[in-house]
Design a protein around this motif. Structure first.
Motif, mmCIF file in Angstrom:
data_model
loop_
_atom_site.group_PDB
_atom_site.id
_atom_site.type_symbol
_atom_site.label_atom_id
_atom_site.label_comp_id
_atom_site.label_asym_id
_atom_site.label_seq_id
_atom_site.Cartn_x
_atom_site.Cartn_y
_atom_site.Cartn_z
ATOM 1 N N PHE A 1 0.770 -1.027 -0.127
ATOM 2 C CA PHE A 1 -0.241 0.008 -0.163
ATOM 3 C C PHE A 1 0.903 1.292 -0.058
ATOM 4 N N ASP A 2 0.368 2.327 -0.506
ATOM 5 C CA ASP A 2 1.106 3.436 -0.340
ATOM 6 C C ASP A 2 0.856 4.400 0.853
ATOM 7 N N ARG A 3 -0.324 4.461 1.251
ATOM 8 C CA ARG A 3 -0.663 5.142 2.590
ATOM 9 C C ARG A 3 -0.511 4.327 3.972
ATOM 10 N N HIS A 4 0.183 4.871 4.826
ATOM 11 C CA HIS A 4 0.170 4.218 6.256
ATOM 12 C C HIS A 4 -1.130 4.153 6.851
ATOM 13 N N PRO A 5 -1.760 3.083 7.327
ATOM 14 C CA PRO A 5 -2.924 3.198 7.920
ATOM 15 C C PRO A 5 -3.331 4.013 9.234
ATOM 16 N N ASP B 1 -3.315 -3.019 -5.503
ATOM 17 C CA ASP B 1 -4.667 -2.751 -6.382
ATOM 18 C C ASP B 1 -4.115 -1.486 -7.108
ATOM 19 N N GLN B 2 -4.277 -1.878 -8.155
ATOM 20 C CA GLN B 2 -3.906 -0.637 -9.253
ATOM 21 C C GLN B 2 -4.933 -0.762 -10.469
ATOM 22 N N GLU B 3 -6.308 -0.064 -10.145
ATOM 23 C CA GLU B 3 -7.332 -0.253 -10.986
ATOM 24 C C GLU B 3 -7.273 0.889 -11.973
ATOM 25 N N GLY B 4 -6.883 2.042 -11.521
ATOM 26 C CA GLY B 4 -7.087 3.263 -12.179
ATOM 27 C C GLY B 4 -8.175 4.225 -11.484
ATOM 28 N N GLY B 5 -8.196 5.377 -11.596
ATOM 29 C CA GLY B 5 -9.169 6.358 -10.888
ATOM 30 C C GLY B 5 -8.685 6.404 -9.453
ATOM 31 N N VAL B 6 -9.789 6.218 -8.584
ATOM 32 C CA VAL B 6 -9.418 6.435 -7.126
ATOM 33 C C VAL B 6 -8.613 5.330 -6.592
ATOM 34 N N VAL B 7 -8.412 4.341 -7.048
ATOM 35 C CA VAL B 7 -7.880 3.247 -6.528
ATOM 36 C C VAL B 7 -6.505 2.973 -7.413
ATOM 37 N N GLN B 8 -5.627 3.439 -6.975
ATOM 38 C CA GLN B 8 -4.193 3.282 -7.641
ATOM 39 C C GLN B 8 -2.974 3.365 -6.656
ATOM 40 N N ARG B 9 -2.214 2.247 -6.211
ATOM 41 C CA ARG B 9 -1.306 2.514 -5.456
ATOM 42 C C ARG B 9 -0.054 3.190 -5.707
ATOM 43 N N LEU B 10 0.160 2.998 -6.992
ATOM 44 C CA LEU B 10 1.191 3.720 -7.480
ATOM 45 C C LEU B 10 1.084 4.914 -8.066
ATOM 46 N N GLY B 11 1.032 6.055 -7.359
ATOM 47 C CA GLY B 11 0.290 7.434 -7.714
ATOM 48 C C GLY B 11 1.308 8.416 -8.044
ATOM 49 N N LYS B 12 0.724 9.310 -8.545
ATOM 50 C CA LYS B 12 1.475 10.420 -9.105
ATOM 51 C C LYS B 12 2.601 11.181 -7.899
ATOM 52 N N ARG B 13 2.174 11.198 -6.598
ATOM 53 C CA ARG B 13 2.795 11.979 -5.524
ATOM 54 C C ARG B 13 4.169 11.019 -5.090
ATOM 55 N N GLN B 14 3.997 9.757 -5.569
ATOM 56 C CA GLN B 14 5.186 8.985 -5.256
ATOM 57 C C GLN B 14 6.049 8.964 -6.559
ATOM 58 N N ASP C 1 -2.031 8.852 -13.398
ATOM 59 C CA ASP C 1 -3.074 9.636 -13.838
ATOM 60 C C ASP C 1 -3.933 8.593 -14.670
ATOM 61 N N THR C 2 -3.878 7.088 -14.268
ATOM 62 C CA THR C 2 -4.766 6.280 -15.137
ATOM 63 C C THR C 2 -6.225 6.637 -14.592
#
Length: 365
Positions: A61-65, A101-114, A119-120
């Protein structure tokens, strides 16, 4: 003769290999766990667990719980590539599923901020842009996942967008649409592009989350009145096409399918509907078993017992949703071992599940 990826075990000898495993390593082999850490050196808890128990996989996951602004596992492309390399070096001969979980939209763990593309578009938007655009979008996604060392993408969503009041699937645009043919078409493109880069996939959320109103992350969700048999159609078509690497079963309760248990804990749903009626023979992975729909109603022992006996092969514990419910690989393994020794889960069932996990592993990178 084809070899199992990174195992050196001939395919025909796999059942004997599985049968010879210790009960502890059999138990570890049916688990996918989440952990906190952006590195996995030899002495780290997750590396020791992978080495000792032969874990089937890990989920990143990208974000710490619980710590806002802190990375749980994914901080940058360079860091992630190093982490996946370290994780795989902890595994017996490199055999480990590394999932996101890399679906695109709101669910993508490999994100722009990393530092990733990040931007899928969400699936609902992809379906509007056409097939050629979809192939380009998912080709880039598959390439990025493979470069990072990810070999298992817990997607695509094949839920039908049937309920406009459904926030978690329809509202967030996670479905390709309400038409089974459209959903199958774009899910097929997604899978094909992942496969081109050696990335495995999981159809979700069986037997269909698009007609629901609630969110299983938060608690019990009953779809008895809303669910429609047409929601099985994408699964039927994708299974028939040979594209189903794995199927993720949801925690939805449907009295018409099983009057006692939610789908993920239901033998009627997994062994009956998915395997017997739809003819699926591959791996079944649960949605996160720490979601409210399960964790608030069943003990850990009950959850594992019911999930394995239902026919699930890979049990997912993300350690992401509630910091108070983090569970160690050691405790999970000990629970499974105790269930087998007490006769509540058969060793044969465990061996069959572990075999499917290893067969999936060989199909990946």
């Amino acid at each position: 003769m084809r070899k199992l990826l990174s195992l050196g075990v001939p395919l025909l000898l796999l059942p004997l290999f599985i049968h010879a495993l210790s009960l502890e390593r059999l138990a570890g082999g049916v688990l996918m766990v989440g952990f906190v850490g952006t590195e996995a050196p030899p002495g780290s808890p997750i590396c020791r667990a992978i080495r000792r128990y032969g874990l089937g996989g890990v989920i990143l996951f990208d974000r710490h719980p619980s710590r806002k602004g802190i990375a749980k596992n994914i901080r940058s492309p360079k860091q992630l590539k190093r982490l996946t390399r370290e994780l795989r070096s902890c595994a017996p001969e490199g055999r480990l599923l590394i999932a996101v979980d890399q679906e695109g939209g709101v669910v993508q763990r490999l994100g722009k901020r990393q530092g990733f593309h990040g931007d899928t578009p969400r699936p609902a938007v992809v379906a509007k842009r056409g097939r050629d655009s979809a192939r380009k979008i998912y080709d880039r996604m598959g390439e990025e996942l493979a470069a990072a060392g990810i070999d298992y993408n817990l997607a695509p969503v094949v839920d039908l967008a049937l309920n406009p009041l459904n926030r978690v699937i329809v509202g967030w645009g996670r479905s390709y649409g309400k038409d089974p043919a459209t959903v199958t078409r774009y899910a097929s493109i997604f899978i094909d592009e992942m496969h081109r880069h050696g990335v495995l996939t999981a159809l979700k959320h069986f037997p269909g989350h698009g007609s629901s109103t609630g969110d299983t992350h938060k608690g019990f969700v009953d779809v008895t009145q809303q669910w429609r048999p047409v929601e099985l159609e994408p699964y039927r078509r994708l299974i028939a096409s040979g594209r189903a690497d794995s199927v993720m079963v949801a925690h939805l309760f449907n009295r018409r399918l099983d009057p006692r248990f939610p789908a993920s804990l239901s033998a009627r749903t997994v062994r009956g509907l998915l395997r017997q009626k739809l003819g699926y023979r591959g791996l079944v992975i649960t949605d996160d078993l720490q979601m409210g729909a399960i964790a608030r109603h069943y003990s850990l022992e009950e959850t594992i017992r019911l999930a394995l006996n239902a026919g699930d092969d890979l049990l997912l514990f993300g350690n992401q949703l509630d910091p108070k419910r983090i569970v160690s690989p050691a405790r999970l393994v000990e629970t499974i071992v105790a269930l087998v020794k007490e006769g509540k889960v058969s060793r044969t069932r465990l061996e069959r599940a572990a075999k499917r996990v290893r067969e999936l592993t060989k199909q990946g990178r």
